[in-house]
Write a protein that holds these residues in place. Sequence first.
Motif, short mmCIF file in Angstrom:
data_model
loop_
_atom_site.label_atom_id
_atom_site.label_comp_id
_atom_site.label_asym_id
_atom_site.label_seq_id
_atom_site.Cartn_x
_atom_site.Cartn_y
_atom_site.Cartn_z
N ASN A 325 0.79 -1.15 -0.01
CA ASN A 325 0.14 0.09 0.05
C ASN A 325 0.85 1.41 0.12
OD1 ASN A 325 -2.37 -1.35 0.03
ND2 ASN A 325 -2.45 -1.38 1.95
N GLU A 326 2.07 1.08 0.64
CA GLU A 326 2.71 2.34 0.53
C GLU A 326 3.35 2.54 -0.65
OE1 GLU A 326 5.84 1.99 3.55
OE2 GLU A 326 4.56 2.10 5.43
N VAL A 327 3.86 1.46 -1.20
CA VAL A 327 4.30 1.56 -2.74
C VAL A 327 3.39 2.09 -3.82
CG1 VAL A 327 5.45 0.46 -4.63
CG2 VAL A 327 6.08 0.04 -2.43
N ARG A 328 2.13 1.71 -3.37
CA ARG A 328 1.22 2.25 -4.53
C ARG A 328 0.76 3.40 -4.40
NH1 ARG A 328 -2.91 -3.10 -3.34
NH2 ARG A 328 -2.60 -4.24 -5.29
N ALA A 329 0.96 4.12 -3.05
CA ALA A 329 0.37 5.64 -2.58
C ALA A 329 1.59 6.37 -3.15
CB ALA A 329 0.45 5.71 -1.06
N PHE A 330 2.85 5.91 -3.01
CA PHE A 330 4.02 6.68 -3.57
C PHE A 330 3.90 6.84 -5.02
CE2 PHE A 330 8.29 6.75 -5.18
CZ PHE A 330 9.02 8.11 -4.65
N ALA A 331 3.74 5.71 -5.67
CA ALA A 331 3.66 5.57 -7.09
C ALA A 331 2.60 6.29 -7.61
CB ALA A 331 3.40 4.11 -7.69
N ALA A 332 1.34 6.35 -7.22
CA ALA A 332 0.29 7.13 -7.60
C ALA A 332 0.49 8.74 -7.29
CB ALA A 332 -1.13 6.83 -6.83
N GLU A 333 1.35 8.99 -6.30
CA GLU A 333 1.28 10.28 -6.07
C GLU A 333 2.66 11.11 -6.92
OE1 GLU A 333 2.14 13.56 -2.12
OE2 GLU A 333 1.80 11.23 -1.86
N ALA A 348 9.05 0.91 -8.89
CA ALA A 348 8.37 2.13 -7.71
C ALA A 348 9.12 1.73 -6.33
CB ALA A 348 6.87 1.64 -7.49
N SER A 349 9.29 0.54 -6.14
CA SER A 349 9.90 0.31 -4.66
C SER A 349 11.44 1.01 -4.82
CB SER A 349 10.19 -1.19 -4.66
OG SER A 349 8.89 -2.02 -4.43
N GLU A 350 11.97 0.77 -5.80
CA GLU A 350 13.39 1.59 -5.79
C GLU A 350 13.29 2.86 -5.77
OE1 GLU A 350 17.46 2.35 -6.12
OE2 GLU A 350 16.55 0.31 -5.65
N GLN A 351 12.27 3.53 -6.37
CA GLN A 351 12.21 4.94 -6.43
C GLN A 351 11.55 5.39 -4.74
OE1 GLN A 351 13.13 7.16 -8.84
NE2 GLN A 351 13.61 5.27 -9.80
N LEU A 352 10.87 4.65 -4.10
CA LEU A 352 10.62 4.96 -2.77
C LEU A 352 11.58 4.90 -1.92
CD1 LEU A 352 8.34 5.37 -0.45
CD2 LEU A 352 7.87 2.96 -0.55
N ARG A 353 12.54 3.82 -2.11
CA ARG A 353 13.62 3.86 -1.30
C ARG A 353 14.81 4.77 -1.24
NH1 ARG A 353 14.76 -1.34 -2.11
NH2 ARG A 353 15.84 -1.18 -3.86
N GLN A 354 14.88 4.99 -2.58
CA GLN A 354 15.68 6.31 -2.94
C GLN A 354 15.16 7.74 -2.42
OE1 GLN A 354 17.14 7.12 -6.62
NE2 GLN A 354 17.50 4.92 -7.22
N SER A 355 13.65 7.84 -2.62
CA SER A 355 13.06 9.13 -2.04
C SER A 355 13.06 9.18 -0.36
CB SER A 355 11.75 9.21 -2.54
OG SER A 355 11.01 10.21 -1.79
N ARG A 356 12.65 8.02 0.37
CA ARG A 356 12.54 7.86 1.74
C ARG A 356 13.81 7.82 2.41
NH1 ARG A 356 7.94 3.91 3.79
NH2 ARG A 356 6.79 5.66 3.01
N TYR A 357 14.79 7.32 1.99
CA TYR A 357 16.09 6.78 2.73
C TYR A 357 17.34 7.52 2.07
CZ TYR A 357 12.86 3.68 4.89
OH TYR A 357 11.73 2.94 5.56
N SER A 358 17.12 8.05 0.98
CA SER A 358 18.32 8.47 0.42
C SER A 358 19.42 7.35 -0.16
CB SER A 358 19.00 9.62 0.83
OG SER A 358 18.06 10.79 0.88
N PHE A 359 18.72 6.28 -0.25
CA PHE A 359 19.64 5.14 -0.50
C PHE A 359 19.24 4.37 -1.95
CE2 PHE A 359 19.92 0.47 -0.57
CZ PHE A 359 20.98 -0.05 0.26
N SER A 360 20.49 4.12 -2.48
CA SER A 360 20.48 3.41 -3.95
C SER A 360 21.28 2.17 -3.97
CB SER A 360 20.47 4.30 -4.94
OG SER A 360 20.65 3.72 -6.16
#
Length: 399
Positions: A325-333, A348-360
């Motif tokens: 659900n977190e990934v879905r919400a992030f992808a939609a927004e 989307a999971s990779e983009q969320l990780r980079q956005s939230r944790y500045s981790f790649s």
Amino acid sequence: MNEALAANPLLDIQDLPDFPRFRPEHVTPAIDSLLARATIALEAVTSNTEPATWENLVEPLDSATEHLGRAWGIVGHLSGVDDSKPLREAYNANLPKVTQFWTALGQNQALYARYRELRDGTAFATLSPQRRKVIENALRDFRLGGADLVSPGRERFAEIQERQAALAQRFSENILDATNAYAEVVTDEARLEGLPEDVVEAAKADAERAGVEGWRFTLQFPSYFPVMQYAKDRALREAMYRAYTTRASTLAAAPADEHERERLDNAPVIEEILNLRHEEAGLLGFQDFASVSLEPKMAETAEQVEHFLLDLAGRARPYAERDLNEVRAFAAEFLDLPELQAWDIAYASEQLRQSRYSFSDQEVKQYFQLPKVLDGLFGLVQRLFDVQILPDSAPLWHD
């Protein structure tokens, strides 16, 4: 042993496999020789009239069959990682012989009797727990190998084993051929947005090797997964995902030829394997093949396994749903993906990780290159155990 056999690398068991010397033409002479040796050893231990002991039964037979298993293991390994038409032909030509030997070994009544004699003898109690376990496991494997069957069930069991071995090899070959048959060629550089530089360079080099313009992506995992994880181009991700998940089926994107696609379809292979397994279970007196599979394992019943898996799923599901659900919400927004599809999840999971944790993964990867990882690993081991680890060399099947 003649000169040709003496030079056969599959018969050299003194050291690590000598891969550089191996050629597909070595397979048949080596396997024939080792099958003959194992057959002689089998005849020797079953015709021995002395009381069965570990030394006159288990050791000589294990030694002969170990040599055969090692050589066939090398052939099977290379067939899986370095497939070629000559090697595939050699493997398939010898597979029935090897399968027939192991099936016949598992059904050999004289050998079965010798193992029972060893288990029931007074010397059994003096053996180490490990050796007693080996003998008990051997007797169990005889029962699972059809040693208690009588004709015509025994012959049918052998037929099933040979057919299943052929089907398993065909299944693997179909997956490999279907994987190799597909490639996605990108000619517009804009479609590469988001992909790491090393992945783009590898795709360019692959295109050059294939003699095509642009960038060539395949279903080999080092090429496939970075596309799913990093490519901004959704159509590219979808094409690769559909091709990957439909390999070796009539829904496959490749090969284009309809007859070839049907030839590589694993659905009838799977169906026949399932039917043969069910028949095998019935011959052995089991309700289903799951019960056969569990005989040498810790779980006692299929119901125990199912309960464990369902319990685990029930405990994990709420957390998985929360993450999804977190990934879905992030992808939609943030990614303009109001409806998340299977080919969007890794991206989307990779983009969320980079956005939230500045981790790649790409940023971290530079610190975990193989030489650095090995240096760190060996350095730790040397400090912990006060040993010194030095480089060595071994014959390799690929540089």
